[in-house]
Design a protein around this motif. Structure first.
Motif, PDB file in Angstrom:
ATOM      1  N   GLY A  10      76.458  76.311  54.196  1.00  0.00           N
ATOM      2  CA  GLY A  10      75.419  75.716  53.398  1.00  0.00           C
ATOM      3  C   GLY A  10      74.105  76.312  54.428  1.00  0.00           C
ATOM      4  O   GLY A  10      72.487  75.264  54.167  1.00  0.00           O
ATOM      5  N   GLY A  55      72.183  79.260  53.753  1.00  0.00           N
ATOM      6  CA  GLY A  55      71.293  79.344  52.954  1.00  0.00           C
ATOM      7  C   GLY A  55      72.051  81.147  52.048  1.00  0.00           C
ATOM      8  O   GLY A  55      70.973  82.005  52.222  1.00  0.00           O
ATOM      9  N   LYS A  56      72.792  81.582  52.576  1.00  0.00           N
ATOM     10  CA  LYS A  56      73.421  82.524  51.987  1.00  0.00           C
ATOM     11  C   LYS A  56      72.722  83.338  50.925  1.00  0.00           C
ATOM     12  O   LYS A  56      72.704  84.110  49.972  1.00  0.00           O
ATOM     13  CB  LYS A  56      74.893  82.690  52.357  1.00  0.00           C
ATOM     14  CG  LYS A  56      75.630  82.548  54.219  1.00  0.00           C
ATOM     15  CD  LYS A  56      77.120  82.962  53.894  1.00  0.00           C
ATOM     16  CE  LYS A  56      77.733  81.841  52.969  1.00  0.00           C
ATOM     17  NZ  LYS A  56      77.195  80.489  54.107  1.00  0.00           N
ATOM     18  N   THR A  57      73.583  82.492  49.670  1.00  0.00           N
ATOM     19  CA  THR A  57      73.376  82.628  48.439  1.00  0.00           C
ATOM     20  C   THR A  57      72.061  82.453  47.803  1.00  0.00           C
ATOM     21  O   THR A  57      71.435  83.857  46.934  1.00  0.00           O
ATOM     22  CB  THR A  57      74.097  81.195  47.323  1.00  0.00           C
ATOM     23  OG1 THR A  57      75.308  80.577  47.781  1.00  0.00           O
ATOM     24  CG2 THR A  57      74.155  81.471  46.306  1.00  0.00           C
ATOM     25  N   THR A  58      70.676  81.610  48.495  1.00  0.00           N
ATOM     26  CA  THR A  58      69.745  81.969  48.620  1.00  0.00           C
ATOM     27  C   THR A  58      68.515  83.338  48.795  1.00  0.00           C
ATOM     28  O   THR A  58      68.588  84.045  47.847  1.00  0.00           O
ATOM     29  CB  THR A  58      68.915  80.481  48.997  1.00  0.00           C
ATOM     30  OG1 THR A  58      69.978  79.474  48.507  1.00  0.00           O
ATOM     31  CG2 THR A  58      67.427  80.707  48.494  1.00  0.00           C
ATOM     32  N   ASN A 114      67.179  81.773  58.677  1.00  0.00           N
ATOM     33  CA  ASN A 114      66.661  80.883  57.514  1.00  0.00           C
ATOM     34  C   ASN A 114      65.692  79.626  57.961  1.00  0.00           C
ATOM     35  O   ASN A 114      66.297  78.427  58.871  1.00  0.00           O
ATOM     36  CB  ASN A 114      67.475  80.676  55.877  1.00  0.00           C
ATOM     37  CG  ASN A 114      66.974  80.122  54.792  1.00  0.00           C
ATOM     38  OD1 ASN A 114      65.660  80.161  54.747  1.00  0.00           O
ATOM     39  ND2 ASN A 114      67.523  79.476  54.337  1.00  0.00           N
ATOM     40  N   ARG A 115      65.494  78.596  56.791  1.00  0.00           N
ATOM     41  CA  ARG A 115      64.554  76.687  56.947  1.00  0.00           C
ATOM     42  C   ARG A 115      64.313  76.720  58.598  1.00  0.00           C
ATOM     43  O   ARG A 115      64.362  75.637  59.283  1.00  0.00           O
ATOM     44  CB  ARG A 115      65.581  76.477  56.761  1.00  0.00           C
ATOM     45  CG  ARG A 115      66.344  76.181  55.203  1.00  0.00           C
ATOM     46  CD  ARG A 115      67.119  75.609  54.929  1.00  0.00           C
ATOM     47  NE  ARG A 115      67.130  74.471  54.477  1.00  0.00           N
ATOM     48  CZ  ARG A 115      68.009  73.261  53.251  1.00  0.00           C
ATOM     49  NH1 ARG A 115      68.946  73.601  53.897  1.00  0.00           N
ATOM     50  NH2 ARG A 115      67.492  73.179  52.604  1.00  0.00           N
ATOM     51  N   PRO A 119      60.416  80.014  56.599  1.00  0.00           N
ATOM     52  CA  PRO A 119      60.331  79.017  56.861  1.00  0.00           C
ATOM     53  C   PRO A 119      61.177  77.900  55.445  1.00  0.00           C
ATOM     54  O   PRO A 119      61.223  78.131  54.665  1.00  0.00           O
ATOM     55  CB  PRO A 119      58.712  78.402  56.538  1.00  0.00           C
ATOM     56  CG  PRO A 119      58.019  80.207  56.732  1.00  0.00           C
ATOM     57  CD  PRO A 119      59.379  81.400  55.865  1.00  0.00           C
ATOM     58  N   LEU A 131      61.405  75.683  53.149  1.00  0.00           N
ATOM     59  CA  LEU A 131      59.824  75.251  51.784  1.00  0.00           C
ATOM     60  C   LEU A 131      60.354  73.916  52.078  1.00  0.00           C
ATOM     61  O   LEU A 131      61.382  73.001  51.852  1.00  0.00           O
ATOM     62  CB  LEU A 131      60.504  75.855  50.876  1.00  0.00           C
ATOM     63  CG  LEU A 131      60.221  77.693  51.143  1.00  0.00           C
ATOM     64  CD1 LEU A 131      61.138  78.920  49.978  1.00  0.00           C
ATOM     65  CD2 LEU A 131      59.044  77.987  51.555  1.00  0.00           C
ATOM     66  N   VAL A 173      65.581  76.372  46.332  1.00  0.00           N
ATOM     67  CA  VAL A 173      65.181  77.359  45.423  1.00  0.00           C
ATOM     68  C   VAL A 173      66.028  77.136  44.622  1.00  0.00           C
ATOM     69  O   VAL A 173      66.447  77.211  44.739  1.00  0.00           O
ATOM     70  CB  VAL A 173      65.420  78.069  47.140  1.00  0.00           C
ATOM     71  CG1 VAL A 173      65.092  79.990  46.476  1.00  0.00           C
ATOM     72  CG2 VAL A 173      64.585  78.065  47.918  1.00  0.00           C
TER      73      VAL A 173
HETATM   74  N1  LIG Z   1      63.398  78.429  52.477  1.00  0.00           N
HETATM   75  C1  LIG Z   1      64.415  77.473  52.731  1.00  0.00           C
HETATM   76  N2  LIG Z   1      63.876  76.517  52.248  1.00  0.00           N
HETATM   77  C2  LIG Z   1      64.020  75.342  51.888  1.00  0.00           C
HETATM   78  N3  LIG Z   1      65.642  75.003  50.468  1.00  0.00           N
HETATM   79  C3  LIG Z   1      66.509  75.885  50.634  1.00  0.00           C
HETATM   80  C4  LIG Z   1      65.838  77.385  52.051  1.00  0.00           C
HETATM   81  N4  LIG Z   1      67.024  77.969  51.913  1.00  0.00           N
HETATM   82  C5  LIG Z   1      68.104  77.378  50.690  1.00  0.00           C
HETATM   83  N5  LIG Z   1      67.706  75.815  50.615  1.00  0.00           N
HETATM   84  C6  LIG Z   1      67.911  74.942  49.932  1.00  0.00           C
HETATM   85  O1  LIG Z   1      69.314  75.460  50.971  1.00  0.00           O
HETATM   86  C7  LIG Z   1      70.152  74.575  49.834  1.00  0.00           C
HETATM   87  C8  LIG Z   1      72.127  75.127  50.707  1.00  0.00           C
HETATM   88  O2  LIG Z   1      71.450  77.060  50.583  1.00  0.00           O
HETATM   89  P1  LIG Z   1      71.808  78.079  49.971  1.00  0.00           P
HETATM   90  O3  LIG Z   1      71.773  79.563  49.223  1.00  0.00           O
HETATM   91  O4  LIG Z   1      73.209  77.093  48.609  1.00  0.00           O
HETATM   92  O5  LIG Z   1      73.544  78.281  51.114  1.00  0.00           O
HETATM   93  P2  LIG Z   1      74.670  78.492  51.346  1.00  0.00           P
HETATM   94  O6  LIG Z   1      75.147  79.632  49.948  1.00  0.00           O
HETATM   95  O7  LIG Z   1      75.194  79.459  53.014  1.00  0.00           O
HETATM   96  O8  LIG Z   1      75.752  77.473  51.139  1.00  0.00           O
HETATM   97  C9  LIG Z   1      70.541  74.903  48.676  1.00  0.00           C
HETATM   98  O9  LIG Z   1      69.903  73.313  48.081  1.00  0.00           O
HETATM   99  C10 LIG Z   1      68.936  75.738  48.875  1.00  0.00           C
HETATM  100  O10 LIG Z   1      68.171  75.275  47.768  1.00  0.00           O
END
Ligand SMILES: Nc1ncnc2c1ncn2[C@@H]1O[C@H](COP(=O)(O)OP(=O)(O)O)[C@@H](O)[C@H]1O
Ligand SMILES: [Mg+2]
Length: 390
Positions: free
Chosen positions: A37, A39-42, A301-302, A366, A368, A372
């Protein structure tokens, strides 16, 4: 970012410059890891888009993209095949393909590629195979590695044949319960292959059950839950049928592991500025270092912050002064105070991380206002990833 050293010096964590990283043609594989959770995928998708638009020929291997993000990448369904992403700016000569890992299908492909058709059929029809390919601990991690190996082999074959194939593979990692799973996948698999697990399963037909001890009981009850009766016969058939393939599995796992520790690979650890995520990140940094894996740095992230340079304490005090006379202003200041409390707590945790591991480069993204999902959101995250924060 500033950090207080034990000697009272203030130092900054080195900046993780992702543009230099993706601009380096020697880097062929970027792996984003971290706890669930964060932000790895993002991060993987954003880096892939940025690298492609800067001129790299990229394939991104995602594991679990949210549906709307998957749609933006042109991934309608799990089909294990890289597909071109529509809407990428290719004026610098780059390109982007994206794929979603289908673990079961990757497993099937391995069986089909490395055995005779009759043997493959026997294996694929076995209930134990179904259980192994979907529930064995570390399977998803291992399959991500297997798929990475396949993509890399394809890229190398293209290069040898003079075709313009991929020159950068960006890898997302599974939503692991713990950071350990990804690194331990080859080991899990090796212990399976080395036959301990298999011996346990085969043992009942050979000797008294009580000699098997706790290990067998655990395995046996787990397997029974999945498979019901008939299990031993199925397992025996299965094991005999895939002995040859198992050898190949191990060899390829070792090759992929070796590739991951080469100078052509970079690991990025992704975390949020929260206690648990940073603890996992520290652990990950240590493990990667121990295993001799090349660490690029930490993506935080975040992160929360404000352009308004007023502390939480001061904003709260001001809000109190205005209470009753200027209600709107008081409310705005209270909200700012809330935001700054979060920002200050995050900043303290990040300072502590930087002090404990001063050599680890960092970049911050930051939080958002919304998820994303669109290609433009990914571009924005890419800009934020590359930006040096002051
Ligand atoms: N910088 C950010 N600002 C706002 N939302 C974010 C940000 N980075 C990720 N998210 C959201 O957070 C959630 C989890 O991100 P995700 O990349 O799927 O995490 P992971 O792959 O590590 O489980 C998703 O809904 C994504 O859109
Ligand atoms: Mg994910």
């Amino acid at each position: 970012m500033r950090a207080q050293t034990p000697h009272g010096h203030v130092h900054a964590a080195p900046f993780l410059d992702v543009d230099t990283l993706i601009g380096d043609r020697d880097i062929e594989i970027v792996i984003c890891c971290g706890s669930g959770g964060v932000g790895k995928t993002t991060t993987s998708a954003a880096l892939a888009v940025r690298a492609a638009e800067a001129g790299r020929r990229v394939v991104v291997l995602t594991i679990d993209p949210a549906r709307r993000l998957a749609q933006s990448l042109g991934l309608g369904e799990l089909d294990n095949t890289p597909r071109p992403v529509v809407g990428i700016d290719t004026t610098h000569g780059g390109s982007l393909d994206a794929m979603m890992l289908d673990m079961k299908r990757t497993f099937d492909e391995v069986v089909l590629t490395h055995s005779t058709p009759e043997k493959a059929e026997q294996i694929l029809a076995n209930p134990f195979y179904e259980a192994l390919s979907s529930s064995f601990s570390g399977t998803q991690e291992y399959m991500a590695m297997e798929r990475l190996g396949q993509l890399h082999a394809q890229a190398e074959a293209d290069a040898r044949a003079g075709r313009r194939g991929w020159d950068l593979i960006v890898v997302d990692t599974p939503p692991a319960r713990s950071a350990l799973d990804f690194l331990d996948a080859p080991e899990h698999l090796s212990s399976l292959l080395d036959g301990r697990f298999i011996r346990l399963l085969l043992a009942p037909t050979r000797g008294p059950l009580r000699l098997m001890g706790v290990g067998f009981t655990l395995v046996s009850s787990a397997m029974n839950k999945v498979l019901g009766s008939q299990i031993i016969a199925d397992v025996q058939t299965f094991v005999r049928a895939c002995e040859a393939i198992f050898g190949g599995f191990r060899q390829r796992a070792e090759e992929t592991f070796a590739r991951l520790s080469s100078s052509h690979t970079v690991f990025l650890v992704v975390a949020t500025a929260q206690r648990d995520a940073l603890r996992e990140a520290s652990y990950f940094v240590d493990r990667l270092t121990e295993e001799g894996m090349p660490l690029g740095g930490l993506v935080v992230n975040r992160v929360h912050d404000s352009t308004l340079d007023v502390s939480a304490q001061r904003a709260a005090a001001l809000a109190e002064d205005l209470e009753g006379t200027q209600q709107l202003e008081a409310e705005a200041l209270r909200r700012h105070a809330d935001l700054m409390r979060v920002a200050e707590a995050e900043s303290a945790l990040l300072d502590r991380f930087a002090t404990a591991r001063p050599e680890v480069a960092q970049t911050k993204v930051p939080a958002l206002p919304s998820d994303v999902t669109a290609l433009d959101d990914l571009r924005q995250v890419g800009v934020l990833l590359a930006e040096k924060d002051d």
